[in-house]
Motif scaffolding. Structure first.
Motif, PDB file in Angstrom:
ATOM      1  N   MET A 208       0.829  -1.198   0.000  1.00  7.52           N
ATOM      2  CA  MET A 208       0.000   0.000   0.000  1.00  7.52           C
ATOM      3  C   MET A 208       0.870   1.257   0.000  1.00  7.52           C
ATOM      4  O   MET A 208       0.490   2.284  -0.553  1.00  7.52           O
ATOM      5  CB  MET A 208      -0.965   0.009   1.197  1.00  7.52           C
ATOM      6  N   LYS A 209       2.052   1.166   0.592  1.00  4.69           N
ATOM      7  CA  LYS A 209       2.989   2.301   0.527  1.00  4.69           C
ATOM      8  C   LYS A 209       3.408   2.520  -0.920  1.00  4.69           C
ATOM      9  O   LYS A 209       3.514   3.642  -1.391  1.00  4.69           O
ATOM     10  CB  LYS A 209       4.232   2.017   1.368  1.00  4.69           C
ATOM     11  N   ARG A 210       3.657   1.420  -1.621  1.00  8.68           N
ATOM     12  CA  ARG A 210       4.050   1.539  -3.036  1.00  8.68           C
ATOM     13  C   ARG A 210       2.894   2.159  -3.829  1.00  8.68           C
ATOM     14  O   ARG A 210       3.092   2.957  -4.730  1.00  8.68           O
ATOM     15  CB  ARG A 210       4.395   0.165  -3.634  1.00  8.68           C
ATOM     16  N   TYR A 211       1.671   1.752  -3.495  1.00  8.98           N
ATOM     17  CA  TYR A 211       0.503   2.346  -4.174  1.00  8.98           C
ATOM     18  C   TYR A 211       0.517   3.861  -3.986  1.00  8.98           C
ATOM     19  O   TYR A 211       0.390   4.632  -4.944  1.00  8.98           O
ATOM     20  CB  TYR A 211      -0.802   1.742  -3.621  1.00  8.98           C
ATOM     21  N   ALA A 212       0.689   4.278  -2.713  1.00  6.68           N
ATOM     22  CA  ALA A 212       0.662   5.727  -2.412  1.00  6.68           C
ATOM     23  C   ALA A 212       1.775   6.447  -3.169  1.00  6.68           C
ATOM     24  O   ALA A 212       1.565   7.553  -3.684  1.00  6.68           O
ATOM     25  CB  ALA A 212       0.786   5.934  -0.906  1.00  6.68           C
ATOM     26  N   GLU A 213       2.941   5.820  -3.263  1.00  6.24           N
ATOM     27  CA  GLU A 213       4.064   6.455  -3.979  1.00  6.24           C
ATOM     28  C   GLU A 213       3.778   6.611  -5.471  1.00  6.24           C
ATOM     29  O   GLU A 213       4.251   7.524  -6.121  1.00  6.24           O
ATOM     30  CB  GLU A 213       5.350   5.616  -3.814  1.00  6.24           C
ATOM     31  N   ASN A 214       3.013   5.665  -5.996  1.00 10.21           N
ATOM     32  CA  ASN A 214       2.706   5.694  -7.436  1.00 10.21           C
ATOM     33  C   ASN A 214       1.463   6.516  -7.765  1.00 10.21           C
ATOM     34  O   ASN A 214       1.106   6.674  -8.925  1.00 10.21           O
ATOM     35  CB  ASN A 214       2.475   4.266  -7.957  1.00 10.21           C
ATOM     36  N   CYS A 215       0.772   6.980  -6.723  1.00  9.87           N
ATOM     37  CA  CYS A 215      -0.548   7.597  -6.952  1.00  9.87           C
ATOM     38  C   CYS A 215      -0.386   9.079  -7.304  1.00  9.87           C
ATOM     39  O   CYS A 215       0.017   9.897  -6.483  1.00  9.87           O
ATOM     40  CB  CYS A 215      -1.421   7.436  -5.713  1.00  9.87           C
ATOM     41  N   ILE A 216      -0.793   9.398  -8.512  1.00  6.20           N
ATOM     42  CA  ILE A 216      -0.620  10.739  -9.062  1.00  6.20           C
ATOM     43  C   ILE A 216      -1.657  11.726  -8.486  1.00  6.20           C
ATOM     44  O   ILE A 216      -1.521  12.939  -8.592  1.00  6.20           O
ATOM     45  CB  ILE A 216      -0.762  10.634 -10.599  1.00  6.20           C
ATOM     46  N   THR A 217      -2.704  11.184  -7.847  1.00  8.93           N
ATOM     47  CA  THR A 217      -3.806  12.025  -7.362  1.00  8.93           C
ATOM     48  C   THR A 217      -3.411  12.815  -6.116  1.00  8.93           C
ATOM     49  O   THR A 217      -3.909  13.928  -5.894  1.00  8.93           O
ATOM     50  CB  THR A 217      -5.034  11.122  -7.051  1.00  8.93           C
ATOM     51  N   VAL A 218      -2.511  12.241  -5.315  1.00 11.88           N
ATOM     52  CA  VAL A 218      -2.139  12.866  -4.042  1.00 11.88           C
ATOM     53  C   VAL A 218      -1.463  14.214  -4.299  1.00 11.88           C
ATOM     54  O   VAL A 218      -0.595  14.338  -5.151  1.00 11.88           O
ATOM     55  CB  VAL A 218      -1.208  11.927  -3.243  1.00 11.88           C
ATOM     56  N   GLY A 219      -1.906  15.222  -3.548  1.00  9.95           N
ATOM     57  CA  GLY A 219      -1.337  16.561  -3.682  1.00  9.95           C
ATOM     58  C   GLY A 219      -2.056  17.409  -4.729  1.00  9.95           C
ATOM     59  O   GLY A 219      -1.709  18.565  -4.930  1.00  9.95           O
ATOM     60  N   ARG A 220      -3.049  16.844  -5.392  1.00 12.43           N
ATOM     61  CA  ARG A 220      -3.765  17.609  -6.431  1.00 12.43           C
ATOM     62  C   ARG A 220      -5.123  18.076  -5.949  1.00 12.43           C
ATOM     63  O   ARG A 220      -5.743  17.427  -5.109  1.00 12.43           O
ATOM     64  CB  ARG A 220      -4.010  16.727  -7.662  1.00 12.43           C
ATOM     65  N   ARG A 221      -5.582  19.162  -6.560  1.00 13.65           N
ATOM     66  CA  ARG A 221      -6.976  19.555  -6.349  1.00 13.65           C
ATOM     67  C   ARG A 221      -7.836  18.685  -7.253  1.00 13.65           C
ATOM     68  O   ARG A 221      -7.485  18.444  -8.419  1.00 13.65           O
ATOM     69  CB  ARG A 221      -7.173  21.031  -6.690  1.00 13.65           C
ATOM     70  N   VAL A 222      -8.905  18.170  -6.697  1.00 15.12           N
ATOM     71  CA  VAL A 222      -9.756  17.260  -7.457  1.00 15.12           C
ATOM     72  C   VAL A 222     -11.228  17.652  -7.301  1.00 15.12           C
ATOM     73  O   VAL A 222     -11.577  18.426  -6.410  1.00 15.12           O
ATOM     74  CB  VAL A 222      -9.592  15.797  -6.957  1.00 15.12           C
ATOM     75  N   GLN A 223     -12.033  17.108  -8.176  1.00 18.13           N
ATOM     76  CA  GLN A 223     -13.482  17.222  -8.020  1.00 18.13           C
ATOM     77  C   GLN A 223     -13.985  15.843  -7.660  1.00 18.13           C
ATOM     78  O   GLN A 223     -13.640  14.870  -8.337  1.00 18.13           O
ATOM     79  CB  GLN A 223     -14.149  17.585  -9.332  1.00 18.13           C
ATOM     80  N   LEU A 224     -14.802  15.762  -6.609  1.00 19.72           N
ATOM     81  CA  LEU A 224     -15.394  14.483  -6.237  1.00 19.72           C
ATOM     82  C   LEU A 224     -16.783  14.452  -6.855  1.00 19.72           C
ATOM     83  O   LEU A 224     -17.648  15.256  -6.511  1.00 19.72           O
ATOM     84  CB  LEU A 224     -15.467  14.362  -4.726  1.00 19.72           C
ATOM     85  N   VAL A 225     -16.962  13.530  -7.785  1.00 21.31           N
ATOM     86  CA  VAL A 225     -18.215  13.494  -8.528  1.00 21.31           C
ATOM     87  C   VAL A 225     -19.098  12.401  -7.955  1.00 21.31           C
ATOM     88  O   VAL A 225     -18.757  11.217  -8.026  1.00 21.31           O
ATOM     89  CB  VAL A 225     -17.939  13.226 -10.024  1.00 21.31           C
ATOM     90  N   ARG A 226     -20.204  12.822  -7.326  1.00 17.14           N
ATOM     91  CA  ARG A 226     -21.184  11.861  -6.818  1.00 17.14           C
ATOM     92  C   ARG A 226     -22.398  11.945  -7.720  1.00 17.14           C
ATOM     93  O   ARG A 226     -22.408  12.712  -8.680  1.00 17.14           O
ATOM     94  CB  ARG A 226     -21.516  12.160  -5.370  1.00 17.14           C
TER      95      ARG A 226
END
Ligand code: BTN
Length: 270
Positions: A208-226
Motif C-alpha cells: 500500500m505504501k508503493r501504491y501511495a508512492e505511485n498515486c498521481i492524485t495525491v497533492g492535487r486539487r480534485v473534483q469528487l463526482v457523486r
C-alpha cells in the motif's frame, strides 16, 4: 487466404511466459466475449479454482467502474480477468484494487520499459492520460461477509492510435506513448505473473505504501463526482485501507471510498 493478424493472442505463447506458474493450466483465451469479467464470474459461480483467467481479443460489452463502458476493440487492447478466492473479508476490496494497480504497473514496466502512475483508485496513467482501467468485483456471502470470490479485470490500451471522440482527449495507449509496438501475449503473461505474486502477498502494508508512492492524485486539487454533486477538494493522502483522504475548502477532512465517488482533475482527466 487471410494474413495472420499481427500480435494475435496465442495461449501457448502466454503459457510459456508463465513458466511453471500454477495458474498456467487455468487460462482461457477467447476471440470475442461480451465481458471477460462476466465470463470469469460465470466460471467462478461454476466453482473454478482461484487463478482461473480469461483473456479476450475483443469485448462487445466491456465494463468499467460505476456502470461505465470500457472501449474494447479487437486486436488493439488487452482484456483480462482473473478469478481469485481471497481469505480476507469483504472490506479489503479497496486494497485488492489498489494492489492490482501496483501489480499492473510492475507488469507494464517489466515488459514495456515505462512505468505508469496510478490515478486513484484504479486507472493506470501515462503522460497524463488513461492507459488502463481495473474493475474489481466481489461476491460476498450474506451470512458472514466472507468473500466467495473476487474478479480482477484489467483493460490495457496497447495498439490503439486513435480513440472515439468521448475519450480521445483522455486516453492513451502503449503504442501512442512509446511509439513502439508491444506484445499482448508478453504483457498478458507479465500481468498474470504479477497478479499471482500479489495474491500471495503477506505484507499488504508495504504494498500500500508503493501504491501511495505511485498515486498521481495525491497533492492535487480534485473534483469528487457523486450522483448529483461535484465537490472540490485537495487530495491529501491515500490511507492504508486504500481510501483517499481529502480536505474540503471549509477545512473539513474526509476519507472517501472508491464505490461512492469518481475523482476528476480540476483541469482535465488527472
Ligand atoms: C474502468 O476504467 O473503470 C475499469 C475498466 C476495466 C476494463 C476491464 S477489460 C477486462 C475486464 N472486463 C470488463 O468488462 N471490464 C474489465
Amino acid at each position: 487466404m487471410s494474413m495472420p493478424q499481427p500480435d494475435a493472442l496465442c495461449r501457448e505463447q502466454i503459457v510459456k511466459g508463465l513458466a511453471r506458474l500454477p495458474w498456467a493450466q487455468q487460462l482461457r483465451v477467447e476471440q470475442t466475449v461480451d465481458s471477460t469479467n462476466r465470463l470469469a464470474r460465470r466460471l467462478a459461480e461454476e466453482g473454478c479454482p482461484s487463478g482461473t483467467a480469461v483473456l479476450a481479443d475483443r469485448q462487445t460489452a466491456g465494463r468499467g467502474r460505476l456502470g461505465r463502458s470500457f472501449y474494447s476493440p479487437g486486436g488493439e487492447g488487452l482484456y483480462l480477468s482473473v478469478v481469485l478466492r481471497p481469505k480476507e473479508p469483504a472490506d479489503k476490496l479497496m486494497q485488492l484494487t489498489a494492489l492490482a494497480a501496483v501489480a499492473a504497473c510492475d507488469a507494464v514496466e517489466n515488459v514495456c520499459g515505462v512505468r505508469p502512475q496510478i490515478k486513484w483508485t484504479n486507472d493506470l496513467v501515462l503522460g497524463g492520460k488513461k492507459l488502463a482501467g481495473i474493475l474489481t468485483e466481489l461476491s460476498v456471502a450474506p451470512e458472514d461477509r466472507r468473500v466467495r470470490y473476487a474478479i480482477v479485470g484489467i483493460g490495457v490500451n496497447v495498439h490503439q492510435t486513435a480513440f472515439p471522440d468521448e475519450i480521445s482527449d483522455t486516453a492513451t495507449s502503449l503504442k501512442l506513448h512509446t511509439d513502439r509496438d508491444h506484445s499482448r501475449n508478453e504483457l498478458a503473461a507479465a500481468l498474470l505473473r504479477s497478479f499471482f505474486r500479489m495474491d500471495g502477498l503477506r505484507d499488504i502494508g508495504a504494498e500500500m505504501k508503493r501504491y501511495a508512492e505511485n498515486c498521481i492524485t495525491v497533492g492535487r486539487r480534485v473534483q469528487l463526482v457523486r450522483a448529483d454533486t461535484r465537490t472540490e477538494a485537495l487530495a491529501l493522502a491515500v490511507q492504508p485501507d486504500g481510501s483517499l483522504l481529502v480536505r474540503y475548502d471549509d477545512g473539513t477532512e474526509q476519507s472517501v471510498f472508491c464505490g461512492e465517488v469518481s475523482v476528476r482533475g480540476m483541469y482535465g482527466y488527472i
